[in-house]
Design a protein around this motif. Structure first.
Motif, PDB file in Angstrom:
ATOM      1  N   GLY A   1       1.068  -0.776  -0.047  1.00 29.43           N
ATOM      2  CA  GLY A   1       0.343   0.299  -0.392  1.00 29.43           C
ATOM      3  C   GLY A   1       0.361   0.917   0.228  1.00 29.43           C
ATOM      4  O   GLY A   1       1.983   1.409  -0.258  1.00 29.43           O
ATOM      5  N   PRO A   2       0.452   2.792  -0.258  1.00 25.55           N
ATOM      6  CA  PRO A   2       1.197   3.650  -0.419  1.00 25.55           C
ATOM      7  C   PRO A   2       2.139   3.867   0.925  1.00 25.55           C
ATOM      8  O   PRO A   2       1.485   3.727   2.643  1.00 25.55           O
ATOM      9  N   VAL A   3       3.177   4.652   0.641  1.00 22.40           N
ATOM     10  CA  VAL A   3       3.952   4.943   2.170  1.00 22.40           C
ATOM     11  C   VAL A   3       5.012   6.076   1.823  1.00 22.40           C
ATOM     12  O   VAL A   3       4.929   6.358   0.797  1.00 22.40           O
ATOM     13  N   ALA A   4       4.551   6.772   3.237  1.00 23.17           N
ATOM     14  CA  ALA A   4       5.086   7.656   2.616  1.00 23.17           C
ATOM     15  C   ALA A   4       6.672   7.470   2.606  1.00 23.17           C
ATOM     16  O   ALA A   4       7.325   7.795   4.144  1.00 23.17           O
ATOM     17  N   TRP A   5       7.668   7.326   2.520  1.00 18.17           N
ATOM     18  CA  TRP A   5       9.377   6.791   2.352  1.00 18.17           C
ATOM     19  C   TRP A   5      10.291   8.281   2.566  1.00 18.17           C
ATOM     20  O   TRP A   5       9.310   9.422   0.990  1.00 18.17           O
ATOM     21  N   THR A   6      10.854   8.255   3.210  1.00 18.79           N
ATOM     22  CA  THR A   6      11.525   9.878   3.632  1.00 18.79           C
ATOM     23  C   THR A   6      12.799   9.526   3.603  1.00 18.79           C
ATOM     24  O   THR A   6      13.468   8.809   4.366  1.00 18.79           O
ATOM     25  N   GLY A   7      14.271  10.676   3.022  1.00 16.85           N
ATOM     26  CA  GLY A   7      15.045  10.271   3.933  1.00 16.85           C
ATOM     27  C   GLY A   7      15.741  10.489   5.093  1.00 16.85           C
ATOM     28  O   GLY A   7      15.628  11.019   5.972  1.00 16.85           O
ATOM     29  N   HIS A   8      17.155   9.753   5.312  1.00 24.10           N
ATOM     30  CA  HIS A   8      17.108   9.675   6.551  1.00 24.10           C
ATOM     31  C   HIS A   8      18.264  11.060   6.114  1.00 24.10           C
ATOM     32  O   HIS A   8      18.218  11.950   7.380  1.00 24.10           O
ATOM     33  N   ASP A   9      18.631  11.570   5.411  1.00 21.82           N
ATOM     34  CA  ASP A   9      19.717  13.350   5.341  1.00 21.82           C
ATOM     35  C   ASP A   9      18.526  14.136   6.002  1.00 21.82           C
ATOM     36  O   ASP A   9      18.218  15.249   6.559  1.00 21.82           O
ATOM     37  N   ASP A  10      16.648  14.485   5.517  1.00 20.44           N
ATOM     38  CA  ASP A  10      15.865  15.282   5.938  1.00 20.44           C
ATOM     39  C   ASP A  10      15.558  14.742   7.591  1.00 20.44           C
ATOM     40  O   ASP A  10      15.562  16.213   7.513  1.00 20.44           O
ATOM     41  N   LEU A  11      15.614  13.724   7.302  1.00 17.08           N
ATOM     42  CA  LEU A  11      15.162  13.667   8.901  1.00 17.08           C
ATOM     43  C   LEU A  11      16.025  13.891  10.218  1.00 17.08           C
ATOM     44  O   LEU A  11      16.311  14.439  10.886  1.00 17.08           O
ATOM     45  N   ALA A  12      17.776  13.717   9.674  1.00 16.61           N
ATOM     46  CA  ALA A  12      18.734  14.274  10.758  1.00 16.61           C
ATOM     47  C   ALA A  12      18.630  15.477  10.612  1.00 16.61           C
ATOM     48  O   ALA A  12      18.968  16.329  12.086  1.00 16.61           O
ATOM     49  N   GLU A  13      18.285  16.129   9.531  1.00 17.95           N
ATOM     50  CA  GLU A  13      18.408  17.339   9.450  1.00 17.95           C
ATOM     51  C   GLU A  13      17.116  18.551  10.968  1.00 17.95           C
ATOM     52  O   GLU A  13      17.432  18.945  11.479  1.00 17.95           O
ATOM     53  N   ALA A  14      15.614  17.320  10.689  1.00 26.46           N
ATOM     54  CA  ALA A  14      15.098  18.006  11.374  1.00 26.46           C
ATOM     55  C   ALA A  14      15.277  17.721  12.540  1.00 26.46           C
ATOM     56  O   ALA A  14      14.511  18.601  13.285  1.00 26.46           O
ATOM     57  N   THR A  15      15.577  16.718  13.114  1.00 27.07           N
ATOM     58  CA  THR A  15      16.369  16.424  14.300  1.00 27.07           C
ATOM     59  C   THR A  15      17.053  16.933  14.824  1.00 27.07           C
ATOM     60  O   THR A  15      16.926  17.154  16.196  1.00 27.07           O
ATOM     61  N   ALA A  16      18.127  17.950  13.942  1.00 31.64           N
ATOM     62  CA  ALA A  16      18.727  18.389  14.777  1.00 31.64           C
ATOM     63  C   ALA A  16      18.153  19.715  14.809  1.00 31.64           C
ATOM     64  O   ALA A  16      18.901  20.570  15.670  1.00 31.64           O
ATOM     65  N   ALA A  17      17.663  20.847  14.083  1.00 32.37           N
ATOM     66  CA  ALA A  17      16.712  21.744  14.270  1.00 32.37           C
ATOM     67  C   ALA A  17      15.459  21.491  15.748  1.00 32.37           C
ATOM     68  O   ALA A  17      15.610  22.313  16.410  1.00 32.37           O
ATOM     69  N   ILE A  18      15.084  20.318  15.754  1.00 34.49           N
ATOM     70  CA  ILE A  18      14.719  19.795  17.257  1.00 34.49           C
ATOM     71  C   ILE A  18      15.145  20.602  18.354  1.00 34.49           C
ATOM     72  O   ILE A  18      15.706  20.911  19.217  1.00 34.49           O
ATOM     73  N   LEU A  19      16.523  19.854  18.169  1.00 36.44           N
ATOM     74  CA  LEU A  19      17.287  19.257  19.199  1.00 36.44           C
ATOM     75  C   LEU A  19      18.032  21.072  19.408  1.00 36.44           C
ATOM     76  O   LEU A  19      17.555  21.080  21.073  1.00 36.44           O
ATOM     77  N   THR A  20      17.985  21.818  18.346  1.00 35.31           N
ATOM     78  CA  THR A  20      18.748  23.175  19.268  1.00 35.31           C
ATOM     79  C   THR A  20      17.213  24.085  19.169  1.00 35.31           C
ATOM     80  O   THR A  20      17.277  25.345  18.678  1.00 35.31           O
TER      81      THR A  20
END
Length: 286
Positions: free
Chosen positions: A165-184
């Motif tokens: 079925g449909p899956v919202a496949w997401t890249g590691h680089d984008d998730l890492a950037e978002a995580t760093a944004a949340i951490l800061t």
């Protein structure tokens, strides 16, 4: 001090690199099983300490002084996974971590058909019970998993996999950037975040079309019965639990557990996330 576990892994390493673009190195620490693999980080001023999810004392030492702890989920499943997470959470409570961020997954639920999502739900329960501030990063399904599943099609031209079925496949680089944004603290969330996903949910029929356009040659999509797929996986040397885990991804996708698409990731990184076509072209070029 921001402490990151699993900092030599695919996601953790990327998060550390993005953090170092935002804060001085002496504000970043890592907890790793083998400090030798993080020597380059130590050379840049990052605090490197040995920490094992099977050794509570090592984690207490690795987490010392953490204002925030990024707990990157273990590459384990079932009780072994949750037990390791429990050890880490207990160590974080013991040292008085200010906030715990955990790399959960979209679809995390106790009744998920995908074992990893059930593990994430149990870990979120552990975080909820600590009384500490916490955030569960509901990451989109890693696009790297889809790329691994379609790898044989590079040679065969046919994406032969179980019904999905449909899956919202997401890249590691984008998730890492978002995580760093949340951490800061460029973004802050209490409890589970909205789904942190790419901009589209795709099934493998659509991925076959994307591959055809991106690579410039035709790709087909063949549906393989679950039992036949399991037998093929076993014949290629996969242990039975791994074959069953892979099948559960398709069962969960058919159940609509990974279809959500949300704009939160794009807002955190300030642009649209990388498309699957871009990630596919990049991976196959390498």
């Amino acid at each position: 001090m921001i402490i990151v576990t699993g900092a030599t892994g695919n996601l953790g390493r990327r998060v550390v690199e993005r953090l170092l673009e935002r804060v001085p190195a002496d504000r970043v620490g890592v907890s790793v099983r083998d400090p030798r693999k993080a020597q380059d980080l130590a050379d840049r001023g990052v605090r490197v300490r040995q920490g094992s999810f099977d050794d509570s004392d090592s984690l207490v030492h690795a987490f010392e002084g953490a204002e925030q702890l990024l707990l990157v989920s273990l590459d384990r499943t079932g009780e072994e996974c949750v037990t390791g997470h429990r050890t880490a959470v207990d160590a974080a409570v013991q040292v008085g971590v200010g906030r715990i961020l955990y790399t959960s997954q979209m679809g995390a639920a106790h009744d998920s058909r995908f074992q990893a999502c059930r593990d994430h739900a149990q870990t979120e329960d552990l975080l909820r019970a600590t009384g500490l501030p916490w955030t569960a990063l509901r990451n989109g399904f890693y696009a790297a998993s889809a790329l691994q599943l379609v790898e044989p099609a590079r040679h065969t031209g046919d994406i032969a996999l179980p019904a999905d079925g449909p899956v919202a496949w997401t890249g590691h680089d984008d998730l890492a950037e978002a995580t760093a944004a949340i951490l800061t603290e460029e973004g802050r969330f209490e409890g589970p975040t909205p789904p942190l996903t790419g901009s589209a949910a795709l099934d493998f029929s659509t991925i076959a079309e994307i591959a055809s356009q991106a690579i410039g040659r035709p790709f087909t999509r063949t549906v393989v019965f679950d039992d036949a797929f399991r037998e093929q996986a076993l014949a290629h040397g996969a242990p039975a639990p791994i074959a069953d885990l892979m099948l559960s991804i398709f069962a969960a996708a058919r159940n609509g557990e990974f279809t959500a698409v949300d704009s939160t990731l794009a807002k955190l990184i300030g642009r649209e996330p990388a498309t699957f076509a871009t990630l596919l072209e990049r991976a196959w070029a390498e």
